[in-house]
Design a protein around this motif. Structure first.
Motif, short mmCIF file in Angstrom:
data_model
loop_
_atom_site.label_atom_id
_atom_site.label_comp_id
_atom_site.label_asym_id
_atom_site.label_seq_id
_atom_site.Cartn_x
_atom_site.Cartn_y
_atom_site.Cartn_z
N LEU A 24 -11.21 -3.86 1.96
CA LEU A 24 -10.57 -4.37 0.75
C LEU A 24 -9.71 -3.27 0.14
CD1 LEU A 24 -13.67 -6.08 -0.93
CD2 LEU A 24 -12.01 -7.12 0.63
N TYR A 28 -9.59 -5.27 -4.25
CA TYR A 28 -10.58 -4.42 -4.89
C TYR A 28 -10.00 -3.70 -6.10
CZ TYR A 28 -13.45 -0.14 -5.33
OH TYR A 28 -14.20 0.92 -5.80
N GLY A 46 -17.54 -2.37 -5.80
CA GLY A 46 -16.83 -2.46 -4.52
C GLY A 46 -17.78 -2.77 -3.37
N ALA A 158 -17.42 2.48 -0.69
CA ALA A 158 -16.28 2.26 -1.59
C ALA A 158 -15.90 3.59 -2.22
CB ALA A 158 -16.64 1.25 -2.67
#
Length: 284
Positions: A24, A28, A46, A158
């Motif tokens: 993403l 995101y 995330g 993330a």
């Protein structure tokens, strides 16, 4: 340059072991920009968004899968949702004055996590699992083990700009050869580093991890942020509040103002709107 906002399934040929990969980027960042999230909360959100996309790969109907957690730590609410056609949304509510530690356990505290599957047509299903593991991935692996009886491994990462994840699953009906394969690919997957998942495209990553196995990668699917709120859905929420309460708010405030918590869309209802909602016609 790695592809962003993409989801792909893959299988290990001639086995009952499958997987999924997601990255993403823009989606995101758009969701993360909806509130002034501290880095640790943003990254937890995330990971949750990534997990919702990976877990939605098991949906065999039109609908949504959501992860929800209520916390006693600095993060009071965590929610991520993915639809069957890979539209995502999510949010976190947090107490900025108590942001001391940044681990998963410290951010959410004790409690439970709910996984809710909501078909567009049909009955909603919800599974609840205690948050007894030290990571979001561990809690969700526990959910699959308890509720679905499917051995699952999740790798979620993330940073400020990107979120990514990898999921492996051993399906029912596995053979002894599948069990050996499962042990082998899990050992390899555990060597993956955050930078690899966040930066490499799926083909490069899977070859780097599993080049001695026969892997079939399916076509990629785009992932995007889209909120499912609408004026019609907001009207249904007002109907649930009830006629008396709505007219009471009107008397006090002159109109009813409602904001979507996911995308901050603003909906305003005046007396004519409420008259039409509850009587089918306007009185003024």
């Amino acid at each position: 340059m790695a592809s962003r906002d993409q989801f792909q399934r893959f299988i290990f040929e001639h086995s009952q072991v499958r997987g999924a990969w997601v990255q993403l980027g823009e989606s995101y960042r758009e969701i993360g920009s909806q509130a002034p999230y501290p880095d640790s909360v943003r990254q937890l959100l995330g990971e949750s968004l990534v997990a919702s996309v990976l877990m939605s790969s098991s949906l065999k109907f039109e609908g949504t899968l959501s992860l929800q957690a209520q916390g006693e730590g600095p993060v009071r609410t965590l929610m991520a949702e993915c639809s069957h056609d890979r539209y995502i949304r999510g949010l976190a509510r947090f107490d900025e004055h108590s942001m001391a530690e940044e681990s998963f356990e410290a951010l959410l505290g004790e409690g439970r996590m709910a996984i809710t599957i909501t078909p567009d047509k049909g009955q909603r299903y919800q599974g609840v699992v205690p948050r007894e593991e030290s990571s979001l991935a561990g809690c969700l692996e526990d959910y699959f083990d308890r509720s679905e009886q499917i051995a699952t491994s999740l790798f979620l990462f993330a940073d400020d700009n990107c979120a990514a994840g990898l999921m492996l699953q051993r399906l029912p009906g596995h053979t002894e050869e599948d069990d050996d394969l499962w042990e082998r690919v899990n050992h390899l997957a555990r060597t993956v580093e955050a930078g690899e998942l966040l930066e490499l495209d799926s083909t490069t990553l899977l070859y780097r991890l599993f080049n001695e196995e026969t892997v079939r990668l399916f076509d990629s699917e785009p992932v995007a942020f889209r909120c499912s709120c609408s004026r019609e859905r907001t009207e249904k929420a007002l109907e649930a509040i009830g006629k008396d309460e709505c007219y009471s708010i009107l008397e006090e405030q002159g109109s009813i103002e409602m904001d979507c918590q996911f995308c901050h869309a603003h909906y305003r209802f005046d007396r004519n709107d409420i008259d039409h909602l509850f009587t089918g016609h306007t009185l003024h």
